[in-house]
Structures are given as structure tokens and as C-alpha cells.
Write a protein that holds these residues in place. Structure first.
Motif, PDB file in Angstrom:
ATOM      1  N   VAL A  43      -8.341  -8.005  -3.330  1.00 49.78           N
ATOM      2  CA  VAL A  43      -8.578  -8.868  -2.166  1.00 49.78           C
ATOM      3  C   VAL A  43      -9.986  -9.011  -1.856  1.00 49.78           C
ATOM      4  CG1 VAL A  43      -7.832  -9.745  -0.079  1.00 49.78           C
ATOM      5  CG2 VAL A  43      -5.998  -8.939  -1.632  1.00 49.78           C
ATOM      6  N   LYS A  45     -11.617 -11.180   0.342  1.00 52.26           N
ATOM      7  CA  LYS A  45     -12.180 -12.006   1.472  1.00 52.26           C
ATOM      8  C   LYS A  45     -13.162 -11.127   2.033  1.00 52.26           C
ATOM      9  CE  LYS A  45      -8.202 -10.284   4.210  1.00 52.26           C
ATOM     10  NZ  LYS A  45      -6.779 -10.721   4.366  1.00 52.26           N
ATOM     11  N   ASN A  66      -8.334 -15.804   0.760  1.00 50.25           N
ATOM     12  CA  ASN A  66      -7.355 -16.355   1.490  1.00 50.25           C
ATOM     13  C   ASN A  66      -7.766 -17.794   1.712  1.00 50.25           C
ATOM     14  OD1 ASN A  66      -7.318 -13.361   2.119  1.00 50.25           O
ATOM     15  ND2 ASN A  66      -5.779 -14.133   3.441  1.00 50.25           N
ATOM     16  N   ILE A  87      -4.313 -16.743  -1.659  1.00 51.75           N
ATOM     17  CA  ILE A  87      -3.248 -15.925  -1.019  1.00 51.75           C
ATOM     18  C   ILE A  87      -3.084 -16.446   0.492  1.00 51.75           C
ATOM     19  CG2 ILE A  87      -3.215 -14.171  -2.798  1.00 51.75           C
ATOM     20  CD1 ILE A  87      -4.967 -12.461  -0.596  1.00 51.75           C
ATOM     21  N   VAL A 171       4.416 -10.563   3.289  1.00 45.23           N
ATOM     22  CA  VAL A 171       3.716  -9.711   3.879  1.00 45.23           C
ATOM     23  C   VAL A 171       4.817  -9.412   5.166  1.00 45.23           C
ATOM     24  CG1 VAL A 171       1.596  -9.140   5.493  1.00 45.23           C
ATOM     25  CG2 VAL A 171       1.476 -10.770   3.766  1.00 45.23           C
ATOM     26  N   MET A 211       0.069  -4.076   0.339  1.00 38.86           N
ATOM     27  CA  MET A 211      -1.319  -4.154   0.756  1.00 38.86           C
ATOM     28  C   MET A 211      -2.133  -2.663   0.667  1.00 38.86           C
ATOM     29  SD  MET A 211      -1.421  -7.563   3.198  1.00 38.86           S
ATOM     30  CE  MET A 211      -1.649  -6.614   4.496  1.00 38.86           C
ATOM     31  N   SER A 212      -3.218  -2.334   1.286  1.00 42.58           N
ATOM     32  CA  SER A 212      -4.133  -1.417   1.198  1.00 42.58           C
ATOM     33  C   SER A 212      -3.027  -0.260   2.035  1.00 42.58           C
ATOM     34  CB  SER A 212      -5.193  -1.332   1.962  1.00 42.58           C
ATOM     35  OG  SER A 212      -6.258  -1.954   1.319  1.00 42.58           O
ATOM     36  N   ARG A 227      -1.778  -6.441  -3.574  1.00 45.38           N
ATOM     37  CA  ARG A 227      -2.987  -6.987  -3.055  1.00 45.38           C
ATOM     38  C   ARG A 227      -3.839  -6.105  -2.147  1.00 45.38           C
ATOM     39  NH1 ARG A 227       1.351  -9.978  -1.171  1.00 45.38           N
ATOM     40  NH2 ARG A 227       0.833  -9.412   0.518  1.00 45.38           N
ATOM     41  N   VAL A 228      -4.710  -5.635  -2.955  1.00 47.39           N
ATOM     42  CA  VAL A 228      -5.520  -4.581  -2.156  1.00 47.39           C
ATOM     43  C   VAL A 228      -7.043  -4.995  -1.712  1.00 47.39           C
ATOM     44  CG1 VAL A 228      -6.400  -2.268  -2.303  1.00 47.39           C
ATOM     45  CG2 VAL A 228      -4.210  -2.691  -3.035  1.00 47.39           C
ATOM     46  N   GLY A 229      -7.331  -4.938  -0.438  1.00 52.90           N
ATOM     47  CA  GLY A 229      -8.895  -5.183  -0.011  1.00 52.90           C
ATOM     48  C   GLY A 229      -9.560  -4.027   0.479  1.00 52.90           C
ATOM     49  N   SER A 230      -9.179  -3.713   1.611  1.00 51.08           N
ATOM     50  CA  SER A 230     -10.109  -2.504   2.331  1.00 51.08           C
ATOM     51  C   SER A 230      -9.766  -1.246   1.507  1.00 51.08           C
ATOM     52  CB  SER A 230      -9.644  -2.260   3.564  1.00 51.08           C
ATOM     53  OG  SER A 230      -8.072  -2.111   4.058  1.00 51.08           O
ATOM     54  N   ARG A 236     -13.259  -4.354   6.343  1.00 53.02           N
ATOM     55  CA  ARG A 236     -13.874  -5.677   6.250  1.00 53.02           C
ATOM     56  C   ARG A 236     -14.990  -5.892   7.652  1.00 53.02           C
ATOM     57  NH1 ARG A 236      -9.236  -6.865   3.749  1.00 53.02           N
ATOM     58  NH2 ARG A 236      -8.142  -6.916   5.661  1.00 53.02           N
TER      59      ARG A 236
END
Ligand SMILES: *Cc1c(COP(=O)(O)O)cnc(C)c1O
Length: 238
Positions: A43, A45, A66, A87, A171, A211-212, A227-230, A236
Motif C-alpha cells: 500500500v 499511499k 487510496n 483500494i 477492513v 493490514m500491517s 494489503r500492507v503499508g506501514s 506514514r
């Protein structure tokens, strides 16, 4: 040689990626699943293209954004082959800009939005892959179909020829315990199986959840896409 700030970010992302793939493999093993049946989405963003490109160079093949504007602004700066999914909530007036720019829209949350995708698809003969977003905890102010209405709406959307319903995205509510979050993921999984039992929805093969902070639990409950971001790029900075 002196390390620059960028070098550090690159090595942090490399290290995080190693941890993520290991945890995914371990969770898959624990659940008796094949690791390759679980796709890792980065992810992106707020993440600058420089770092996204580093993630792509490590072997990430799927990115998620996003916002329509942010996705379009970064696209020209990304290198290599990758698949991008939207997403985040999509307004009907932005469908035109994004529909052919992404491989999948994971955040379809109304029949009205699906109808607009269908209307535009009919013009160019395209078929858009979509996921239906489910508000599994029926939380106020959160997008997504409620679990009691989703079957009826999914069947309505399945009748549109301009898209393929590939599965569900969720989510769940923020949870304190592992047991609690697994309960929500399990509920999404059961809903997915029920919907898949309907012939017009039999083609569903994507369960996007985790997620994370909870992708391990999501995999244990059957996620096919996390869905992994941080946990990949670090915290972020908005
Ligand atoms: C931001 C976001 C993620 C990733 O969140 P992290 O906690 O950073 O992994 C996943 N899914 C959606 C829909 C998001 O908006």
C-alpha cells in the motif's frame, strides 16, 4: 562509505520485505496453505515513487493506492511491471479517470458506483475486475456494503456485463485481541463462501483482508490478498 538517509530507507524497506515474506510463509504453513496462494500488496499511499520503485525491485508485483489523483500522479514515475489496484473510496465522477488505469477496483461500495463502471465499460467494451467492499462490523461512517444487504446487491451487480466480481475486500473494526480480530476475518470468510455458492458469483477468487497489524491473522482465516503499508515502508508521514 557514509550512508545517506535514502540508503537507510532502502535498507529498512528491504529488511521489512524479508520479514513480511517470512511471516506470510509461516502463517500459510500454520494454516496448511500454500504461500503462493497469498498475494502481498504494497500500500503506497504517501510513499514517494523512489521507495515504491525500490519495493518493486525487491519483487513486489502489486501496489494499492487510496486516491485517484495520487495514483495517477505517481504512475509515470514507477518502473518495471506491476499491477495497481484502487483500494480507497471512489466517487462516481472519478470512475472515468481511473477505470482503465488499474487492474482492479477493490472498493466498490454501492450499486450506483458499479452502474457507472458498467456504463463506461459499455462504451469501450472493457471488463473491469472489482471487489465488493464489506463493512463487516457495520461501523457508522465507514464505507462498504453491510453484511445483510451484500448478497442482494452482489447479485444485482453480477448482472452488469462490464465487470467481473472477483471477491470481497474488508477492513474490520479495530480490535484489542487476536481472538477478536480473527472473529471478524472469519465472518468475512464465511460471507465470501456463502456468496461464492451463488452461481452468478461462483467466479469469486479474491479475499482481500489484513493490514500491517493483522495480516498474519487474516491469512490464518483465509485471506488471499493482504494489503500492507506501514509494515513495509514505515510509519506514514502525511
Ligand atoms: C492504508 C490502508 C492499508 C494499509 O494500512 P497499513 O496499516 O499501513 O498496513 C490497507 N488497506 C486500506 C484500505 C488502506 O486504506
Amino acid at each position: 562509505m557514509e550512508k545517506s538517509l535514502n540508503d537507510d530507507m532502502f535498507s529498512v524497506i528491504t529488511e521489512n520485505y524479508g520479514l513480511l515474506t517470512q511471516t506470510i510463509a509461516d502463517a500459510a504453513g500454520e494454516a496448511g496453505r500454500t504461500p503462493s496462494d497469498i498475494r502481498l500488496m504494497a500500500v503506497t499511499k504517501t510513499v514517494p515513487p523512489l521507495y515504491i520503485n525500490h519495493a518493486l525491485s525487491l519483487g513486489i508485483e502489486l501496489i494499492g493506492e487510496n486516491k485517484v489523483q495520487e495514483l495517477l500522479a505517481k504512475k509515470d514515475f514507477l518502473r518495471g511491471s506491476y499491477e495497481a489496484h484502487l483500494i480507497g473510496h471512489l466517487q462516481t465522477n472519478k470512475v472515468r479517470k481511473i477505470r482503465t488505469e488499474v487492474a482492479m477496483i477493490q472498493s466498490v461500495d454501492s450499486v450506483r458506483l458499479a452502474a457507472e463502471i458498467d456504463r463506461l465499460a459499455a462504451i469501450d467494451g472493457g471488463v473491469t475486475d472489482i471487489l465488493l467492499e464489506v463493512n463487516i462490523g457495520q461501523e457508522m461512517g465507514k464505507t462498504g456494503f453491510s453484511p445483510d444487504e451484500i448478497e442482494e446487491k452482489a447479485l444485482e451487480i453480477a448482472a452488469f456485463s462490464g465487470m467481473r466480481i472477483r471477491g470481497l475486500m474488508a477492513v474490520p473494526p479495530v480490535c484489542e485481541t487476536e481472538k477478536e480480530i480473527r472473529g471478524w476475518f472469519c465472518a468475512v470468510r464465511r460471507l465470501y463462501e456463502t456468496l461464492r455458492g451463488q452461481p452468478p458469483l461462483g467466479g469469486m477468487d479474491v479475499l482481500s483482508m489484513g493490514m500491517s497489524s493483522d495480516y498474519r491473522e487474516a491469512i490464518l482465516e483465509g485471506a488471499t490478498l493482504v494489503r500492507v503499508g506501514s509494515a513495509l515502508f514505515g510509519k506514514r508521514r502525511y
